[in-house]
Design an enzyme around this catalytic site. Structure first.
Site, PDB file in Angstrom:
ATOM      1  N   ARG A  43     -15.396 -31.718  21.409  1.00  0.00           N
ATOM      2  CA  ARG A  43     -15.461 -30.449  21.958  1.00  0.00           C
ATOM      3  C   ARG A  43     -16.998 -29.776  21.743  1.00  0.00           C
ATOM      4  O   ARG A  43     -17.756 -30.358  21.515  1.00  0.00           O
ATOM      5  CB  ARG A  43     -14.476 -29.635  20.988  1.00  0.00           C
ATOM      6  CG  ARG A  43     -14.128 -29.784  19.795  1.00  0.00           C
ATOM      7  CD  ARG A  43     -15.069 -29.363  18.567  1.00  0.00           C
ATOM      8  NE  ARG A  43     -15.830 -28.109  18.999  1.00  0.00           N
ATOM      9  CZ  ARG A  43     -17.015 -27.906  18.815  1.00  0.00           C
ATOM     10  NH1 ARG A  43     -17.880 -28.821  18.025  1.00  0.00           N
ATOM     11  NH2 ARG A  43     -17.235 -26.661  18.712  1.00  0.00           N
ATOM     12  N   ARG A  86     -10.108 -29.576  30.515  1.00  0.00           N
ATOM     13  CA  ARG A  86     -10.125 -28.206  29.797  1.00  0.00           C
ATOM     14  C   ARG A  86     -11.041 -27.221  30.759  1.00  0.00           C
ATOM     15  O   ARG A  86     -11.786 -27.477  31.478  1.00  0.00           O
ATOM     16  CB  ARG A  86     -11.122 -28.382  28.582  1.00  0.00           C
ATOM     17  CG  ARG A  86     -10.632 -28.664  27.360  1.00  0.00           C
ATOM     18  CD  ARG A  86     -11.218 -28.559  26.283  1.00  0.00           C
ATOM     19  NE  ARG A  86     -10.943 -27.312  25.347  1.00  0.00           N
ATOM     20  CZ  ARG A  86     -11.568 -26.923  24.374  1.00  0.00           C
ATOM     21  NH1 ARG A  86     -12.611 -27.603  23.676  1.00  0.00           N
ATOM     22  NH2 ARG A  86     -11.176 -25.686  23.911  1.00  0.00           N
ATOM     23  N   ASP A 234     -19.355 -21.061  26.671  1.00  0.00           N
ATOM     24  CA  ASP A 234     -18.646 -22.270  27.609  1.00  0.00           C
ATOM     25  C   ASP A 234     -18.859 -22.062  29.045  1.00  0.00           C
ATOM     26  O   ASP A 234     -18.797 -23.117  29.724  1.00  0.00           O
ATOM     27  CB  ASP A 234     -17.090 -22.209  27.041  1.00  0.00           C
ATOM     28  CG  ASP A 234     -17.009 -22.686  25.685  1.00  0.00           C
ATOM     29  OD1 ASP A 234     -17.325 -22.195  24.666  1.00  0.00           O
ATOM     30  OD2 ASP A 234     -16.781 -23.980  25.729  1.00  0.00           O
TER      31      ASP A 234
HETATM   32  O1  MRU Z   1     -13.065 -25.156  21.715  1.00  0.00           O
HETATM   33  P1  MRU Z   1     -14.329 -25.578  21.491  1.00  0.00           P
HETATM   34  O2  MRU Z   1     -14.371 -26.014  20.040  1.00  0.00           O
HETATM   35  O3  MRU Z   1     -14.738 -26.580  22.506  1.00  0.00           O
HETATM   36  O4  MRU Z   1     -15.223 -24.370  21.670  1.00  0.00           O
HETATM   37  C1  MRU Z   1     -16.535 -24.441  21.742  1.00  0.00           C
HETATM   38  C2  MRU Z   1     -17.239 -23.270  21.919  1.00  0.00           C
HETATM   39  O5  MRU Z   1     -16.787 -22.045  21.738  1.00  0.00           O
HETATM   40  C3  MRU Z   1     -18.900 -23.397  21.608  1.00  0.00           C
HETATM   41  O6  MRU Z   1     -19.291 -21.945  21.132  1.00  0.00           O
HETATM   42  C4  MRU Z   1     -19.441 -23.508  23.092  1.00  0.00           C
HETATM   43  O7  MRU Z   1     -18.709 -24.603  23.571  1.00  0.00           O
HETATM   44  C5  MRU Z   1     -20.943 -23.709  22.888  1.00  0.00           C
HETATM   45  S1  MRU Z   1     -21.176 -25.049  22.062  1.00  0.00           S
HETATM   46  C6  MRU Z   1     -22.564 -25.754  22.298  1.00  0.00           C
END
Ligand code: MRU
Length: 341
Positions: A43, A86, A234
């Site tokens: 993730r 995702r 993201d």
């Molecule tokens: O659901 P996740 O754990 O994939 O969410 C990750 C995040 O929200 C991070 O802050 C984002 O991907 C930036 S990571 C470098």
């Protein structure tokens, strides 16, 4: 996240098991890669892009002997499956588009196209590593107070990227260079990326870290124990609206109230100039169980519904600066124009 030497498997750390167990797993089917991404074994926006490109290259090994048109048809089908694992992190589709483009731009048969996919997957990983380093350099021009005292959310370190991270990269680089750093990390309900992953990474690196419940963040800011809030993203829309782990928006509101700068760190690949603003960013909804259970323990009465967005949108008006590998961007965020330069 990396392709094994022969490109026949994608090696990941199963992040679901941290911090209790550190387990590396080799994924050698498309289904396994899709499942690893959707179940958050891998993730973090940049890391899922790197993983998807590697997974695509791995999955096309079985098609090497196919004629060119059949190879391309399978390539597109596999890329689409990975892209839908995702929906919010744009790095996923960005990396897949880059890989498909590299393969289709190669003259020759399936074997040549698969070799191009392996090369491109490795290049995407190398580029991400370089982007982490550039983000750290740029962010450190903003974090000049000594010690550096920041509040962060979710996990944005090495586990989430191919390099040192996005928002955690400046912290890790500064610490390695001998600067004093103090990090407050939200636990990040419901999946606890802050408690499980950020605290684990920082402790291993020797960076002082304190974990707090998400709901304690505003109270922490009121004590003036932090000088900046620093988070990843993201997807960032052309107008500077930021999609990041749910809870980010509340941090930004509280930071503005307390006069604390709110910085977003992300590689340029997280900027989606085709998306005009945050309203157009798809927000992933997760299953009820992620909120209703803590491990095996049920924490919600049966029959009570749960609202489970994985991400939220922080309006650009709450963002003090967006730090990318290309520099520091401030309001008004004309990211579409910046992309063309
Ligand atoms: O659901 P996740 O754990 O994939 O969410 C990750 C995040 O929200 C991070 O802050 C984002 O991907 C930036 S990571 C470098």
């Amino acid at each position: 996240v990396r392709l094994t030497g022969d490109g026949a498997a994608v090696r990941i750390i199963d992040q679901r098991l941290l911090p209790t167990e550190f387990v590396e797993v080799d994924l050698d089917t498309l289904d396994e890669v899709v499942d690893a991404i959707s179940s958050l074994a891998v993730r973090g926006a940049p890391a899922i892009g790197v993983c998807a490109a590697a997974g695509l290259a791995m999955s096309m090994l079985a098609h090497e002997a196919a004629p060119r048109h059949a190879f391309i048809a399978a390539l597109r089908t596999n890329a689409e499956r990975l892209a839908t694992a995702r929906p919010t992190a744009v790095n996923l589709r960005w990396a897949l588009d880059r890989a498909v483009h590299a393969a289709e731009g190669t003259t020759g048969d399936g074997r040549a196209m698969r070799a191009a996919l392996v090369r491109e997957a490795r290049a995407i990983r190398d580029d991400d590593l370089a982007m982490s380093a550039a983000i750290a350099r740029n962010a450190l021009t903003l974090l000049v107070a000594e010690p550096i005292r920041v509040l962060t959310h979710c996990n944005t370190g090495a586990l989430a990227t191919a390099g040192a991270g996005t928002a955690l990269a400046p912290v890790l680089v500064a610490h390695a260079a001998g600067r004093r750093v103090e990090v407050f990390a939200t636990e990040t309900r419901p999946l606890l990326q802050g408690a499980r992953l950020t605290a684990w990474e920082l402790q291993r690196a020797g960076v002082p870290v304190t974990v707090l419940a998400d709901g304690a963040s505003a109270a922490l800011m009121r004590t003036r124990a932090v000088d900046a809030v620093i988070v990843g993203a993201d997807r960032i829309a052309a107008n500077g609206d930021v999609a990041n782990k749910v809870g980010t928006y509340a941090l930004a509101v509280a930071a503005l109230h307390h006069g604390i700068p709110f910085y977003v760190c992300a590689p340029w690949s997280t900027i989606d100039v085709a998306t005009p603003d945050g309203n157009a960013i798809p927000i992933e909804m997760r299953g009820r169980d992620e909120l209703a259970k803590l491990g095996m323990t049920r924490v919600l009465p049966d029959g009570v519904p749960a609202w489970t967005p994985a991400f939220d949108i922080t309006p650009a008006s709450l963002v003090s600066a967006i730090v990318t590998d290309r520099g520091i961007h401030r309001a008004p965020f004309a990211l579409g124009a910046a992309a063309r330069t």
